[in-house]
Design a protein around this motif. Structure first.
Motif, short mmCIF file in Angstrom:
data_model
loop_
_atom_site.label_atom_id
_atom_site.label_comp_id
_atom_site.label_asym_id
_atom_site.label_seq_id
_atom_site.Cartn_x
_atom_site.Cartn_y
_atom_site.Cartn_z
N GLU A 1 14.50 4.02 -46.93
CA GLU A 1 14.09 4.27 -48.30
C GLU A 1 13.59 3.15 -49.07
OE1 GLU A 1 14.22 7.26 -50.01
OE2 GLU A 1 14.65 8.25 -48.15
N GLN A 2 12.70 3.13 -50.05
CA GLN A 2 12.13 2.14 -50.74
C GLN A 2 12.63 2.16 -52.15
OE1 GLN A 2 7.98 2.48 -50.41
NE2 GLN A 2 7.81 1.29 -48.46
N ILE A 3 12.53 0.96 -52.83
CA ILE A 3 13.11 0.51 -53.92
C ILE A 3 11.99 -0.44 -54.67
CG2 ILE A 3 15.70 1.09 -53.70
CD1 ILE A 3 16.07 -1.83 -53.38
N GLU A 4 11.95 -0.22 -55.86
CA GLU A 4 10.90 -1.03 -56.51
C GLU A 4 11.67 -2.26 -57.51
OE1 GLU A 4 6.71 0.07 -58.24
OE2 GLU A 4 8.29 0.61 -59.97
N LEU A 5 11.45 -3.43 -56.91
CA LEU A 5 12.10 -4.67 -57.75
C LEU A 5 10.98 -5.47 -58.14
CD1 LEU A 5 14.45 -5.52 -54.80
CD2 LEU A 5 14.89 -3.98 -56.70
N PRO A 6 11.41 -6.26 -59.27
CA PRO A 6 10.84 -7.39 -59.93
C PRO A 6 10.28 -8.27 -58.98
CG PRO A 6 12.72 -7.45 -60.92
CD PRO A 6 12.69 -6.33 -60.08
N VAL A 7 9.06 -9.11 -58.91
CA VAL A 7 9.01 -10.25 -57.97
C VAL A 7 8.55 -11.45 -58.54
CG1 VAL A 7 8.51 -8.45 -56.06
CG2 VAL A 7 6.69 -9.31 -57.63
N MET A 8 8.61 -12.48 -57.77
CA MET A 8 8.06 -13.76 -58.19
C MET A 8 6.61 -13.66 -57.78
SD MET A 8 11.40 -16.29 -57.61
CE MET A 8 11.31 -15.89 -55.74
N SER A 9 5.97 -14.81 -58.25
CA SER A 9 4.53 -15.05 -57.88
C SER A 9 4.01 -14.89 -56.31
CB SER A 9 3.98 -16.07 -58.50
OG SER A 9 4.63 -17.44 -57.82
N GLU A 10 4.86 -15.20 -55.43
CA GLU A 10 4.61 -15.05 -54.04
C GLU A 10 5.08 -13.83 -53.44
OE1 GLU A 10 8.94 -16.34 -54.14
OE2 GLU A 10 7.17 -16.71 -55.40
N GLY A 11 5.73 -12.81 -54.33
CA GLY A 11 5.90 -11.48 -53.80
C GLY A 11 7.45 -11.41 -53.61
N SER A 12 8.25 -12.33 -53.24
CA SER A 12 9.72 -12.04 -53.03
C SER A 12 10.56 -11.52 -54.09
CB SER A 12 10.35 -13.54 -52.57
OG SER A 12 10.40 -14.34 -53.59
N PRO A 13 11.59 -10.67 -53.98
CA PRO A 13 12.37 -10.30 -55.30
C PRO A 13 12.65 -11.54 -56.19
CG PRO A 13 13.10 -9.33 -53.07
CD PRO A 13 12.16 -10.41 -52.83
N ASP A 14 12.66 -11.25 -57.45
CA ASP A 14 12.99 -12.06 -58.40
C ASP A 14 14.59 -11.92 -58.90
OD1 ASP A 14 13.35 -13.84 -60.31
OD2 ASP A 14 11.44 -13.20 -61.51
N TYR A 15 15.43 -12.38 -58.18
CA TYR A 15 16.94 -12.15 -58.15
C TYR A 15 17.33 -12.77 -59.39
CZ TYR A 15 17.00 -10.42 -53.48
OH TYR A 15 16.50 -9.63 -52.35
N ASP A 16 16.69 -14.05 -59.81
CA ASP A 16 17.13 -14.66 -61.17
C ASP A 16 16.82 -13.76 -62.24
OD1 ASP A 16 17.93 -16.95 -59.95
OD2 ASP A 16 16.12 -18.03 -60.14
N TYR A 17 15.60 -13.20 -62.31
CA TYR A 17 15.50 -12.16 -63.49
C TYR A 17 16.45 -10.97 -63.35
CZ TYR A 17 13.52 -8.20 -65.97
OH TYR A 17 13.25 -7.25 -66.74
N MET A 18 16.88 -10.52 -62.08
CA MET A 18 17.75 -9.33 -62.35
C MET A 18 19.01 -9.85 -62.73
SD MET A 18 16.88 -7.94 -58.43
CE MET A 18 15.55 -8.14 -57.76
N THR A 19 19.65 -11.09 -62.23
CA THR A 19 20.81 -11.64 -62.87
C THR A 19 20.77 -11.81 -64.49
OG1 THR A 19 21.25 -12.83 -60.78
CG2 THR A 19 22.29 -13.64 -62.88
#
Length: 204
Positions: free
Chosen positions: A140-158
């Motif tokens: 299954e796919q989930i949509e997440l905020p990403v950083m400029s290079e395209g990796s998940p932005d975990y800092d934003y989620m936190t």
């Protein structure tokens, strides 16, 4: 903020947690589990439970393998199938559920964010007749905020979860002030409930 879709299985893996107690798992009796957390039975166990963070029983730390900073997915149950819960502290598995671990070391708030996103993606797709097994969930796919290079932005989620939690605390404090309940003394039972809540990573 840019968003991108990710396969759940590209971000998480499922640890193979086993029962390691004296008796075979299928022979576990009431004396080896407890519905109340205490000194002997201190390990939360996820199972086909709707609410209460997926926890119905507690086991001995010596009887079950466990992980920390994981997410529980309920695979079965007429109501509970597809439920998703963050499990911040040590947690094991009893039945009809499993834990998944992120490949990246994440803060508590990021796990909470991801739990919500995963549940939104999978809850309505599975049922008692269509179990939410890992082989299905990982594709299954989930949509997440990403950083400029395209990796998940975990800092934003936190940061986002911390912001929401702070807002809820302000609302609660305002309510307590208006109702005259701001200054109060907790009973021992209420203190225990708060401790259990914090140790379990959140409510159901």
């Amino acid at each position: 903020m840019q968003y991108k879709k990710f396969r759940i299985g590209d971000l998480f893996y499922k640890p193979d947690l086993k029962f390691i107690g004296e008796y075979p798992f299928k022979y576990i009796k009431r004396g080896n589990l407890s519905k109340i957390r205490n000194k002997e039975f201190d390990l939360p166990l996820v199972n086909a439970k709707h609410g209460d963070n997926g926890i119905m029983y507690y086991g001995r730390l010596s009887d079950f393998e466990y992980v920390e900073n994981s997410i529980a997915i309920i695979a079965d149950g007429a109501v509970s199938t597809g439920d998703v819960y963050p499990q911040i502290h040590k947690t094991g598995v009893l039945y009809n559920a499993y834990l998944i671990k992120p490949f990246t070391d994440l803060k508590r708030e990021a796990l909470i964010y991801l739990s919500v996103v995963i549940k939104k993606s999978v809850k309505l797709k599975f049922s008692y007749e269509n179990k939410a097994t890992w082989n299905k969930i990982k594709t299954e796919q989930i949509e997440l905020p990403v950083m400029s290079e395209g990796s998940p932005d975990y800092d934003y989620m936190t940061a986002r979860i911390r912001e929401l939690e702070a807002a809820r605390i302000r609302e609660l404090e305002a309510y307590l002030k208006v109702t005259g309940l701001r200054d109060y003394i907790l009973t021992e039972k209420e203190k225990k409930i708060l401790v259990d809540y914090r140790r379990g990573g959140g409510g159901g």
